[in-house]
Design an enzyme around this catalytic site. Structure first.
Site, PDB file in Angstrom:
ATOM      1  CD  GLU A   1       0.876  -8.840  17.506  1.00  0.00           C
ATOM      2  OE1 GLU A   1       1.618  -7.777  17.876  1.00  0.00           O
ATOM      3  OE2 GLU A   1       0.099  -8.433  17.393  1.00  0.00           O
TER       4      GLU A   1
ATOM      5  N   GLY B   1      -4.016  -8.589  12.518  1.00  0.00           N
ATOM      6  CA  GLY B   1      -3.645  -9.805  11.619  1.00  0.00           C
ATOM      7  C   GLY B   1      -4.617 -10.940  10.954  1.00  0.00           C
TER       8      GLY B   1
ATOM      9  CG  HIS C   1       0.385  -4.542  20.740  1.00  0.00           C
ATOM     10  ND1 HIS C   1      -0.516  -5.692  20.630  1.00  0.00           N
ATOM     11  CD2 HIS C   1      -0.653  -3.441  19.065  1.00  0.00           C
ATOM     12  CE1 HIS C   1      -0.882  -6.003  19.147  1.00  0.00           C
ATOM     13  NE2 HIS C   1      -1.363  -5.033  18.802  1.00  0.00           N
TER      14      HIS C   1
ATOM     15  N   GLY D   1      -0.991  -2.033  11.739  1.00  0.00           N
ATOM     16  CA  GLY D   1      -0.314  -3.113  11.943  1.00  0.00           C
ATOM     17  C   GLY D   1       0.359  -3.361  10.308  1.00  0.00           C
ATOM     18  N   GLY D   2       0.376  -4.650   9.989  1.00  0.00           N
ATOM     19  CA  GLY D   2       0.775  -4.654   8.622  1.00  0.00           C
ATOM     20  C   GLY D   2       0.452  -4.138   7.535  1.00  0.00           C
TER      21      GLY D   2
ATOM     22  CD  GLU E   1      -4.082  -2.121  18.017  1.00  0.00           C
ATOM     23  OE1 GLU E   1      -4.277  -1.726  17.097  1.00  0.00           O
ATOM     24  OE2 GLU E   1      -3.723  -3.017  19.324  1.00  0.00           O
TER      25      GLU E   1
ATOM     26  CB  SER F   1      -7.964  -6.584   9.866  1.00  0.00           C
ATOM     27  OG  SER F   1      -6.858  -7.897  10.360  1.00  0.00           O
TER      28      SER F   1
ATOM     29  CG  ASN G   1       2.008  -1.439  16.093  1.00  0.00           C
ATOM     30  OD1 ASN G   1       3.518  -1.958  16.304  1.00  0.00           O
ATOM     31  ND2 ASN G   1       1.265  -2.629  17.099  1.00  0.00           N
ATOM     32  CD1 TRP G   2       5.994   0.500  10.332  1.00  0.00           C
ATOM     33  CD2 TRP G   2       7.683   0.259  10.724  1.00  0.00           C
ATOM     34  NE1 TRP G   2       6.349   1.232   9.370  1.00  0.00           N
ATOM     35  CE2 TRP G   2       7.566   1.108   9.001  1.00  0.00           C
ATOM     36  CE3 TRP G   2       9.252   0.351  10.568  1.00  0.00           C
ATOM     37  CZ2 TRP G   2       8.356   1.919   8.401  1.00  0.00           C
ATOM     38  CZ3 TRP G   2      10.456   0.547   9.924  1.00  0.00           C
ATOM     39  CH2 TRP G   2       9.336   2.126   8.684  1.00  0.00           C
ATOM     40  CE  LYS G   3       0.782  -5.734  15.084  1.00  0.00           C
ATOM     41  NZ  LYS G   3       0.154  -6.449  14.690  1.00  0.00           N
TER      42      LYS G   3
HETATM   43  P1  PGA Z   1      -2.578  -5.457  11.923  1.00  0.00           P
HETATM   44  O1  PGA Z   1      -2.393  -4.800  12.973  1.00  0.00           O
HETATM   45  O2  PGA Z   1      -3.007  -4.063  11.247  1.00  0.00           O
HETATM   46  O3  PGA Z   1      -1.971  -5.959  11.358  1.00  0.00           O
HETATM   47  O4  PGA Z   1      -4.537  -6.202  12.470  1.00  0.00           O
HETATM   48  C1  PGA Z   1      -2.960  -3.641  14.689  1.00  0.00           C
HETATM   49  C2  PGA Z   1      -2.619  -3.963  15.368  1.00  0.00           C
HETATM   50  O5  PGA Z   1      -2.051  -4.928  15.939  1.00  0.00           O
HETATM   51  O6  PGA Z   1      -2.086  -2.680  16.006  1.00  0.00           O
END
Ligand code: PGA
Length: 249
Positions: A95, A169, A93, A230-231, A163, A209, A9-11
């Protein structure tokens, strides 16, 4: 056997220059033992599809509108994502739930639209730190699952991503026991609602994470069918070892 999935997930990250990372993944994974999915920002989807063409890397969106088309300025429909080259979409998600006030009902309506378009629909859910500390995790997860997943979901159309909000993050990861407890609970709830065949076929991803250093131990937990990352999905050098850990699991 559920096909495993490594989803990135590049957000709100990525411009045309970032496509070199996708290019590197596509070159490394002409074939793969697991499903490899990258969800770039919608602005990059079409070009990303060109870059990934002929490889095992598939593409997804990060959100979609519940309507097929209409007066919804700034939104993107499931059909549009598909037209741009997506085979999947992330929905609900945390967010989106926080920044855009998405409720379970909103997510459910979007998921219905995504499934109707033939997109693999990754429904995200997870508890806050306060909810976990209050011992409410399974109640919260159960309610989110019931409210966000539409009737008619199947093992082909639905993927559920657990999640925990406090793990996203932050570099903090739940214990393997905590991950296992939630995934076993999700599996049981899905079987209760959809029966053994469908409930047993829906893939369950862990997200929050996930890094090259902790992926293997997370993938060894029961009912973890992959990860939503994500990251560590932004660079091929970080995402590739996670894919490799999943292939080896
Ligand atoms: P993260 O994000 O791996 O950077 O913790 C995961 C996500 O929000 O899908």
């Amino acid at each position: 056997m559920r096909q495993k999935m490594a989803a990135g997930n590049w957000k709100l990250n990525g411009t045309s220059a970032t496509l070199v990372e996708l290019q590197a993944l596509a070159e490394a994974y002409g074939t793969a033992g697991v499903d490899v999915l990258i969800c770039p920002p919608a602005s990059l989807l079409h070009r990303a599809a060109e870059v990934a063409k002929g490889s095992a890397v598939t593409l997804g969106g990060q959100d979609c509108h519940a309507a097929v088309s209409g007066a919804h300025t700034g939104d993107t429909s499931a059909e549009m994502l598909k037209d741009a080259g997506a085979t999947a979409v992330i929905l609900g998600h945390s967010e989106r739930r926080a920044d855009h006030f998405e409720t379970d009902a909103t997510v459910c309506a979007k998921a219905e639209a995504a499934m109707a378009s033939g997109l693999i629909t990754i429904v995200c859910l997870g508890e806050s730190l306060e909810q976990r500390e209050a011992g409410e995790t399974l109640d919260i997860i159960g309610a989110q699952l019931a409210g966000s997943v539409p009737a008619g979901a199947t093992g082909d159309t639905l993927v559920v991503a657990y999640e925990p909000i406090w793990a996203i993050g932050t570099g903090k990861v739940p214990t393997l026991e905590q991950i296992g407890e939630v995934h076993a609970f999700l599996r049981a709830q899905l079987i209760l609602r959809f029966g053994g065949e469908i409930g047993g076929a829906v893939r369950l991803l862990y997200g929050g994470s996930v890094k090259p250093g902790n992926a293997a131990e997370i993938f060894a937990v029961g009912d973890v069918d992959g990860a939503l990352v994500g990251g560590a999905s932004l660079r091929a050098a970080d995402f590739s070892p996670i894919i490799a850990a999943l292939e080896a699991a």
